[in-house]
Write an enzyme that holds these catalytic residues in place. Structure first.
Site, PDB file in Angstrom:
ATOM      1  N   HIS A 314       5.395   2.171   5.414  1.00  0.00           N
ATOM      2  CA  HIS A 314       6.787   2.256   5.849  1.00  0.00           C
ATOM      3  C   HIS A 314       7.039   1.200   6.914  1.00  0.00           C
ATOM      4  CE1 HIS A 314      10.572   3.927   7.284  1.00  0.00           C
ATOM      5  NE2 HIS A 314      10.618   4.539   6.126  1.00  0.00           N
ATOM      6  N   ASP A 371       8.445   9.450  -0.393  1.00  0.00           N
ATOM      7  CA  ASP A 371       8.465   9.373  -1.850  1.00  0.00           C
ATOM      8  C   ASP A 371       7.151   9.792  -2.508  1.00  0.00           C
ATOM      9  OD1 ASP A 371      11.097   8.346  -2.050  1.00  0.00           O
ATOM     10  OD2 ASP A 371      10.371   6.398  -1.376  1.00  0.00           O
TER      11      ASP A 371
HETATM   12  N1  CMC Z   1      -0.165  -0.571  -0.564  1.00  0.00           N
HETATM   13  C1  CMC Z   1      -1.006  -1.547  -0.159  1.00  0.00           C
HETATM   14  N2  CMC Z   1      -0.775  -2.360   0.891  1.00  0.00           N
HETATM   15  C2  CMC Z   1       0.394  -2.194   1.544  1.00  0.00           C
HETATM   16  C3  CMC Z   1       1.317  -1.210   1.186  1.00  0.00           C
HETATM   17  C4  CMC Z   1       1.013  -0.374   0.082  1.00  0.00           C
HETATM   18  N3  CMC Z   1       1.869   0.566  -0.310  1.00  0.00           N
HETATM   19  N4  CMC Z   1       2.385  -1.276   1.999  1.00  0.00           N
HETATM   20  C5  CMC Z   1       2.133  -2.262   2.869  1.00  0.00           C
HETATM   21  N5  CMC Z   1       0.920  -2.828   2.590  1.00  0.00           N
HETATM   22  C6  CMC Z   1       0.267  -3.913   3.340  1.00  0.00           C
HETATM   23  C7  CMC Z   1       0.854  -5.268   2.971  1.00  0.00           C
HETATM   24  O1  CMC Z   1       0.151  -5.860   1.897  1.00  0.00           O
HETATM   25  C8  CMC Z   1       0.703  -6.022   4.266  1.00  0.00           C
HETATM   26  O2  CMC Z   1      -0.647  -6.402   4.364  1.00  0.00           O
HETATM   27  P1  CMC Z   1      -1.085  -7.771   5.157  1.00  0.00           P
HETATM   28  O3  CMC Z   1      -0.500  -7.669   6.528  1.00  0.00           O
HETATM   29  O4  CMC Z   1      -2.567  -7.725   5.119  1.00  0.00           O
HETATM   30  O5  CMC Z   1      -0.477  -8.894   4.358  1.00  0.00           O
HETATM   31  C9  CMC Z   1       0.953  -4.976   5.333  1.00  0.00           C
HETATM   32  O6  CMC Z   1       0.588  -3.709   4.725  1.00  0.00           O
HETATM   33  C10 CMC Z   1       2.387  -4.892   5.808  1.00  0.00           C
HETATM   34  O7  CMC Z   1       3.206  -4.728   4.648  1.00  0.00           O
HETATM   35  P2  CMC Z   1       4.680  -5.258   4.543  1.00  0.00           P
HETATM   36  O8  CMC Z   1       5.076  -5.326   3.111  1.00  0.00           O
HETATM   37  O9  CMC Z   1       4.822  -6.516   5.348  1.00  0.00           O
HETATM   38  O10 CMC Z   1       5.461  -4.087   5.299  1.00  0.00           O
HETATM   39  P3  CMC Z   1       6.981  -3.853   5.258  1.00  0.00           P
HETATM   40  O11 CMC Z   1       7.320  -3.117   6.483  1.00  0.00           O
HETATM   41  O12 CMC Z   1       7.725  -5.117   5.001  1.00  0.00           O
HETATM   42  O13 CMC Z   1       7.200  -2.936   3.952  1.00  0.00           O
HETATM   43  C11 CMC Z   1       7.258  -1.071   2.520  1.00  0.00           C
HETATM   44  C12 CMC Z   1       7.338  -1.561   3.962  1.00  0.00           C
HETATM   45  C13 CMC Z   1       7.669   0.388   2.488  1.00  0.00           C
HETATM   46  C14 CMC Z   1       8.259  -1.875   1.647  1.00  0.00           C
HETATM   47  C15 CMC Z   1       5.815  -1.258   1.996  1.00  0.00           C
HETATM   48  O14 CMC Z   1       4.931  -0.468   2.760  1.00  0.00           O
HETATM   49  C16 CMC Z   1       5.688  -0.919   0.506  1.00  0.00           C
HETATM   50  O15 CMC Z   1       5.905  -1.798  -0.331  1.00  0.00           O
HETATM   51  N6  CMC Z   1       5.339   0.364   0.157  1.00  0.00           N
HETATM   52  C17 CMC Z   1       5.311   0.789  -1.214  1.00  0.00           C
HETATM   53  C18 CMC Z   1       6.728   1.101  -1.690  1.00  0.00           C
HETATM   54  C19 CMC Z   1       7.247   2.398  -1.094  1.00  0.00           C
HETATM   55  O16 CMC Z   1       6.563   3.412  -1.079  1.00  0.00           O
HETATM   56  N7  CMC Z   1       8.518   2.371  -0.649  1.00  0.00           N
HETATM   57  C20 CMC Z   1       9.175   3.543  -0.078  1.00  0.00           C
HETATM   58  C21 CMC Z   1       9.411   3.402   1.387  1.00  0.00           C
HETATM   59  S1  CMC Z   1       9.833   4.954   2.203  1.00  0.00           S
HETATM   60  C22 CMC Z   1      11.324   5.489   1.565  1.00  0.00           C
HETATM   61  C23 CMC Z   1      12.407   4.503   1.511  1.00  0.00           C
HETATM   62  O17 CMC Z   1      12.627   3.715   2.424  1.00  0.00           O
HETATM   63  O18 CMC Z   1      13.106   4.514   0.515  1.00  0.00           O
END
Ligand code: CMC
Length: 437
Positions: A314, A371
Site C-alpha cells: 500500500h 483487497d
Molecule cells: N508484490 C511484490 N512487490 C511489491 C508489491 C507487491 N504487491 N507491492 C510493492 N512491491 C515492491 C515494489 O516492487 C517496490 O520494490 P523496490 O523498491 O525494490 O523496487 C516496492 O515494493 C515499492 O513499491 P511501489 O510500487 O513503488 O509502491 P507504491 O506505493 O507506488 O504502490 C501499490 C502501492 C498498492 C500500487 C503496490 O503495493 C501494488 O502494486 N500492490 C499490488 C496491487 C494492490 O494490491 N492494490 C490495492 C491497493 S489497496 C486498495 C486500493 O487502493 O484500492
C-alpha cells in the site's frame, strides 16, 4: 476531538534556489502531520516541484479521513474504523462522512427513508442494458450509467447551485446498488429485480442480486451484515487515486454525476480497486498450479518478473492495513456460518504467512491490504469475480461524495492543473511530407 490548527504554526522551511534562500510556511494538521506550503514557489523561483505518483504531495487539506500508515490507523471523521465496523451501519457511516457528524436517530431515520424512496432508476435507463453484451464488464456499465444519470436530473448539473445537492447525493447512494444489481442480472440473463423499500440498504442489495421471481427470496441477515461491514470498510480512504480523480474532475466544476463516473473509472485499475478481482484470479491460478505458494512468493520478489502479490502493499500503510485485519476475521466467520470450505482461503492464509516471514516483504513493509481477503467473502455470498470492484465502488461512493462536497464548499477551489518538466524536442521547423526521411 481536536480540530485542525493549520494557521497557528509559525515553523517555516527554507528552500535555496539559484542563490536565493526562501522561507515557506509549514502547515500542521490536527494529527500533527506537516506539509510545506509551496504555493508561491513558482512565482518566487521559477521552479515547480517534480513528484511522480504524488508520493510527497499533499493536494489539499481535508477533515474527512485520517490515516497513519506507520501505525495502521484509519479513522472516519475521527472515529476509529474498528468502532464503526463493530457498531455502525453503512448508511450511518455515509451520513457521517458526507455531513461530518454522526446522525441523530431522527436524522438517520430520515436519511434511510430517503435512500429507500429513491432507489428505483428511471425506467428508460433499464433499456440501456439491452445494448450491452452479457459479457460487458460491470465497471464499464456502472460508470456509463452514473454519467447517464446526469441527463435525467438537469437541475443538478450546476455544482454551485446547492438547492438540489442533497437530492443528488441521495439519488447516487440510493441508485448505485440498483444499477449494480441490474448489470449482474443482465450478465446472468435473469429478469431484473426491483428494490424493496422494506429492507435495509445491504439486504436490499442482496435481494436485487439474488432474488428471482420464481422463488421466495430467503434473506440471510448475517450475510447482509457482513456485506454492510465490507461497505463500511471501503467507505473512504482519503486522497487515493479514485478520490483524487473525483476532486480533480470536480475542480473543473463538472457535475457530481460526471465526477463520480470518473472516480469509478479510476477505481477500476488493478493497482487500485481492481485488485480485489485480481487477487481471486491469482489465488485460483495458484490453486490450479497445485497450491505452490513459495513459487509465487519467489516470483513476486523476482525483479525480472512483472508478477506482484495482488492484495499486498500500500502507498500509505507500511504496517497492517486495519481493514484487512477486520476482513480476515469476517472471512472466517462468514465461511463457517455458510458451511463453506474454500481452498482459496487456505491458500490466501498460507501466502500471507509466507510473505510476512520473508525478508523481502518485511523490508519493503508489504502487508495484506483491503483487497486481499474481501473477494473470498464476496465469492462465498455468490457475487461473481467481475462484480468485486463494483462492490468496492458502492462502498467508496460516500467517500467520493464527501470529498467532492468538502472541496466545492471550501470557497472557490482552484482548477487542478499540475505542471510538467518538458523533455521533448526543442524548436524545430515543419518538414513537408515529400522531404521527410
Ligand atoms: N508484490 C511484490 N512487490 C511489491 C508489491 C507487491 N504487491 N507491492 C510493492 N512491491 C515492491 C515494489 O516492487 C517496490 O520494490 P523496490 O523498491 O525494490 O523496487 C516496492 O515494493 C515499492 O513499491 P511501489 O510500487 O513503488 O509502491 P507504491 O506505493 O507506488 O504502490 C501499490 C502501492 C498498492 C500500487 C503496490 O503495493 C501494488 O502494486 N500492490 C499490488 C496491487 C494492490 O494490491 N492494490 C490495492 C491497493 S489497496 C486498495 C486500493 O487502493 O484500492
Amino acid at each position: 476531538m481536536t480540530t485542525a490548527n493549520t494557521n497557528t504554526n509559525t515553523e517555516t522551511a527554507t528552500i535555496a534556489v539559484g542563490g536565493k534562500s526562501l522561507q515557506y510556511p509549514i502547515i500542521t494538521g490536527s494529527e500533527n502531520e506537516k506539509g510545506i506550503d509551496i504555493s508561491k514557489l513558482r512565482a518566487d523561483t521559477g521552479c515547480v516541484t517534480l513528484d511522480p505518483g504524488y508520493v510527497n504531495t499533499g493536494a489539499c487539506t481535508s477533515a474527512v479521513t485520517f490515516i497513519d500508515g506507520d501505525l495502521g490507523i484509519l479513522r472516519y471523521r475521527g472515529i476509529p474504523i474498528d468502532q464503526l465496523a463493530e457498531h455502525s451501519t453503512f448508511t450511518e457511516v455515509s451520513y457521517l462522512l458526507i455531513y461530518g457528524k454522526l446522525p441523530t436517530r431522527a436524522q438517520l431515520d430520515d436519511f434511510n427513508y430517503q435512500l429507500c424512496h429513491h432507489s428505483m432508476i428511471h425506467e428508460d435507463m433499464k433499456r440501456f442494458y439491452d445494448g450491452y453484451p452479457s459479457t460487458a464488464h460491470p465497471m464499464g456499465i456502472l460508470s456509463a450509467m452514473v454519467c447517464s444519470m446526469s441527463s435525467y436530473y438537469p437541475e443538478a448539473l450546476d455544482p454551485s447551485n446547492r438547492t438540489h445537492l442533497n437530492d443528488t447525493i441521495v439519488r447516487l447512494l440510493a441508485k448505485l446498488p440498483t444499477i449494480a444489481a441490474l448489470s449482474h442480472k443482465k450478465s446472468r440473463g435473469q429478469p431484473f429485480v426491483y428494490p424493496d423499500n422494506s429492507l435495509s440498504y445491504s439486504a436490499n442489495l442482496l435481494q436485487m442480486f439474488f432474488a428471482v421471481p420464481a422463488d421466495k427470496y430467503k434473506l440471510d441477515e448475517d450475510v447482509a451484515r457482513v456485506l454492510d461491514l465490507l461497505l463500511i470498510l471501503h467507505a473512504d480512504h482519503e486522497q487515493n487515486c479514485s478520490t483524487s480523480t473525483v476532486r480533480l474532475v470536480g475542480s473543473s466544476q463538472a457535475n457530481l454525476f460526471a465526477c463520480i463516473a470518473a472516480g469509478i473509472c479510476a477505481l477500476w485499475g488493478p493497482l487500485h480497486g481492481g485488485a480485489n478481482q485480481e487477487v481471486m484470479t491469482m489465488l485460483e491460478l495458484i490453486n490450479q498450479d497445485g497450491g505452490n505458494v513459495d513459487k509465487y512468493v519467489a516470483m513476486a520478489k523476482d525483479k525480472k518478473s512483472s508478477f506482484r502479490l495482488m492484495g499486498f502493499g500500500h502507498r500509505v500503510y507500511k504496517n497492517f492495513d486495519p481493514r484487512a485485519k477486520i476482513i480476515k476475521k469476517a472471512c472466517d466467520t462468514v465461511l463457517n456460518k455458510l458451511g463453506i470450505r474454500d481452498p482459496l482461503l487456505d491458500i490466501a492464509k498460507k501466502l500471507e504467512e509466507r510473505a510476512l516471514s520473508d525478508s523481502y516483504f518485511v523490508d519493503h513493509k508489504l502487508y495484506p491490504n483491503v483487497d486481499f481477503y474481501s473477494g473470498i467473502i464476496y465469492k462465498a455470498i455468490g457475487i461473481p469475480n467481475n462484480m468485486f470492484t463494483v462492490m468496492f465502488a458502492l462502498g467508496r461512493l460516500p467517500g467520493w461524495i464527501a470529498h467532492w462536497k468538502e472541496m466545492t464548499e471550501s470557497g472557490a477551489p482552484k482548477i487542478g492543473r499540475p505542471r510538467q518538466i518538458y523533455t521533448g524536442a526543442t524548436l524545430q521547423d515543419y518538414v513537408p511530407i515529400a522531404n521527410r526521411t
